[in-house]
Design a protein around this motif. Structure first.
Motif, PDB file in Angstrom:
ATOM      1  N   TYR A 176       0.821  -1.203   0.000  1.00  0.00           N
ATOM      2  CA  TYR A 176       0.000   0.000   0.000  1.00  0.00           C
ATOM      3  C   TYR A 176       0.856   1.254   0.000  1.00  0.00           C
ATOM      4  O   TYR A 176       0.729   2.109  -0.876  1.00  0.00           O
ATOM      5  N   GLN A 177       1.763   1.369   0.980  1.00  0.00           N
ATOM      6  CA  GLN A 177       2.502   2.626   1.127  1.00  0.00           C
ATOM      7  C   GLN A 177       3.523   2.858   0.010  1.00  0.00           C
ATOM      8  O   GLN A 177       3.894   3.978  -0.268  1.00  0.00           O
ATOM      9  N   ARG A 178       4.009   1.782  -0.635  1.00  0.00           N
ATOM     10  CA  ARG A 178       4.946   1.979  -1.755  1.00  0.00           C
ATOM     11  C   ARG A 178       4.262   1.824  -3.105  1.00  0.00           C
ATOM     12  O   ARG A 178       4.925   1.625  -4.125  1.00  0.00           O
ATOM     13  N   PHE A 179       2.921   1.833  -3.083  1.00  0.00           N
ATOM     14  CA  PHE A 179       2.105   1.751  -4.305  1.00  0.00           C
ATOM     15  C   PHE A 179       2.385   0.507  -5.137  1.00  0.00           C
ATOM     16  O   PHE A 179       2.296   0.540  -6.340  1.00  0.00           O
ATOM     17  N   GLU A 180       2.777  -0.601  -4.480  1.00  0.00           N
ATOM     18  CA  GLU A 180       2.938  -1.865  -5.209  1.00  0.00           C
ATOM     19  C   GLU A 180       1.635  -2.643  -5.076  1.00  0.00           C
ATOM     20  O   GLU A 180       1.575  -3.655  -4.376  1.00  0.00           O
ATOM     21  N   THR A 181       0.572  -2.144  -5.725  1.00  0.00           N
ATOM     22  CA  THR A 181      -0.753  -2.750  -5.555  1.00  0.00           C
ATOM     23  C   THR A 181      -0.742  -4.248  -5.844  1.00  0.00           C
ATOM     24  O   THR A 181      -1.388  -5.027  -5.157  1.00  0.00           O
ATOM     25  N   GLU A 182       0.008  -4.647  -6.848  1.00  0.00           N
ATOM     26  CA  GLU A 182       0.066  -6.051  -7.236  1.00  0.00           C
ATOM     27  C   GLU A 182       0.555  -6.899  -6.048  1.00  0.00           C
ATOM     28  O   GLU A 182      -0.035  -7.923  -5.712  1.00  0.00           O
ATOM     29  N   LEU A 183       1.595  -6.378  -5.385  1.00  0.00           N
ATOM     30  CA  LEU A 183       2.150  -7.099  -4.240  1.00  0.00           C
ATOM     31  C   LEU A 183       1.102  -7.213  -3.127  1.00  0.00           C
ATOM     32  O   LEU A 183       0.925  -8.277  -2.520  1.00  0.00           O
TER      33      LEU A 183
END
Lengths: 256, 220
Positions: free
Chosen positions: B184-191
């Motif tokens: 969430y906080q690093r915008f890695e939605t896929e992760l």
């Protein structure tokens, strides 16, 4: 005749919201050794409470309860538990542990009494043999019929060789055929093992068929205790045609 | 295997390990303390074997208070207590303290309910046989309630997993915390989505195992 169970001026009441319900009021009763003693009365007459006072499942407010020459009402908890081992009890709804096999159910009272594994196994088999269910030892109660469950309950109650067997409406959840079978077993328990039996029932036929003496109760008091000649329990036919006949005859009568 | 998972492999395994530690210790606490408290709640109720109004009320109030806390506030509120127990208020071990307290309260209520389902007639027959209170508990109550006790533990475990996801606040780590920080906080939605899938998989497995064993144990 010596007395096995004796109640002296025993009373029991329950708090019900605001009012007090007097379930058993100053009752005295002696039951002799080897007797089959019936207690009959309407619902709420106090017969089940009276039975529960005999092994102090209900603690009396007043009075003395003596069973097998022991005054149960003055015993310590520990002694009372020991005394209860020689008072078997069976119930209307059998009260078997559903998650234990038939064998394990009958074994419980023996475990409580500290039997060794070998002695326990032998005794369980003996008891199941007595009620004719030796082949069902490894089944669970849910796999049995009502009559078979009550037989298991009888085997369990007899495991510790009690002097007394208390029966609370033992046949009230059973059909007439099965009732006859259970009454037979109870009679054998009484005749062959010499166990004194107290049987609470609202079914007149049941009480009439196996009891030597019957106590009639009314609103917490004993109306009278009478000696009777037991009569054979009449089994209605289990033939579907007979059922039909009964039904249609009634209809014909009402048509007429 | 998606590239992003391979990239964070080590962190993912570590977070799964942290979740297992937190949830595992909570289950242990639930069984060790929650089961006895739930049994006492049942036994001390009005009309039961060990009827004891004072004890029942205190246990009942404890369980209600713990369960009415918003979980995040409980974690913060318990920081001094946690420091007293494990020596620090930060990290996975510290996170197990508030989780265990919640687990105890949660499971003891489910134990009480499971025991209340045991028919009274069975207890009556146990008393008539001359069984003592410990004998009634172990030879009758727990035997008859065993599948409900297990289903309760299954439900609890799944709740503990959910509670464990917010333990990032005290550095507890775990799958949920990893998903929030990296996903969430690093915008890695896929992760983040992959982490959610992992959580769903765990919950499904636990529920399936619990239900299957409970069914096997239930002969009623």
């Amino acid at each position: 005749m010596c007395t096995v169970i004796s109640l002296h001026n025993v009373s029991k009441s329950y708090q019900q919201h605001q009012s007090i319900l007097q379930a058993v009021h100053s009752v005295s009763l002696n039951i002799d050794k080897g007797e089959i003693h019936g207690v009959i009365g309407a619902s709420g007459a106090g017969k089940s409470t009276l039975l529960r006072l005999m092994n102090v499942l209900e603690t009396p407010d007043q009075g003395i309860v003596v069973v097998n020459n022991q005054t149960l009402t003055t015993l310590s908890n520990r002694k009372l538990r020991e005394a209860r081992r020689s008072i078997g009890m069976i119930f209307q709804h059998f009260n078997l542990v559903a998650n234990k096999t038939v064998f394990a159910n009958v074994a419980v009272p023996l475990e409580l009494a500290g039997y060794s594994k070998k002695a326990k196994g032998d005794r369980v088999k003996e008891c199941l043999e007595f009620v004719g269910l030796r082949d069902k030892a490894h089944q669970y109660p849910a796999q049995l019929s009502g009559g078979q469950k009550q037989r298991v309950a009888i085997a369990r109650a007899l495991a510790n060789r009690p002097a007394v067997l208390l029966c609370d409406e033992p046949t009230s959840a059973l059909d007439p055929q099965t009732t006859a079978g259970i009454l037979d077993v109870l009679q054998t328990v009484n005749k062959e093992l010499g166990v004194t039996i107290v049987i609470v029932s609202h079914e007149m036929d049941v009480v009439k068929s196996i009891c030597d003496k019957v106590t009639v109760m009314e609103s917490g008091e004993i109306l009278e205790t009478v000696s009777i000649e037991s009569q054979a329990y009449i089994i209605p036919k289990n033939d579907p045609k007979w059922f039909l006949q009964q039904l249609t005859e009634k209809e014909r009568n009402s048509n007429a | 295997m998606p590239e992003i998972i391979l990239k964070y492999q080590a962190e993912i395994w570590q977070s799964i390990g942290e979740t297992f530690v937190m949830v595992g210790i909570s289950i242990f606490a639930a069984l060790l303390v929650g089961l006895p408290i739930g049994t006492l709640l049942y036994l001390c109720r009005k009309g039961q074997m060990l009827e004891n109004r004072a004890l029942y009320s205190s246990l009942n109030i404890f369980v209600n208070i713990v369960r009415s806390f918003p979980f995040l506030l409980l974690v913060v509120f318990l920081i001094p207590f946690t420091r007293f127990i494990v020596g620090t208020a930060i990290g996975t071990m510290a996170a197990t303290v508030p989780l265990s307290i919640m687990a105890i309260a949660y499971y003891s209520r489910l134990v009480e309910q499971a025991l209340l389902e045991v028919p009274r007639g069975i207890i009556e027959s146990a008393v008539s046989m001359g069984a003592s209170v410990p004998e009634i508990i172990f030879k009758f109550l727990f035997v008859e309630a065993r599948s409900s006790l297990l289903l309760g533990l299954t439900t609890s475990t799944i709740s503990f997993i959910s509670y464990s996801t917010v333990m990032g606040i005290v550095g507890g780590g775990g799958v949920g915390d990893f998903a929030i920080r990296y996903g969430y906080q690093r915008f890695e939605t896929e992760l983040m989505i992959y982490m959610i899938i992992i959580m769903i998989f765990f919950v499904q497995m636990i529920q399936y195992t619990g239900t299957t064993i409970a069914k096997k144990l239930d002969k009623r």
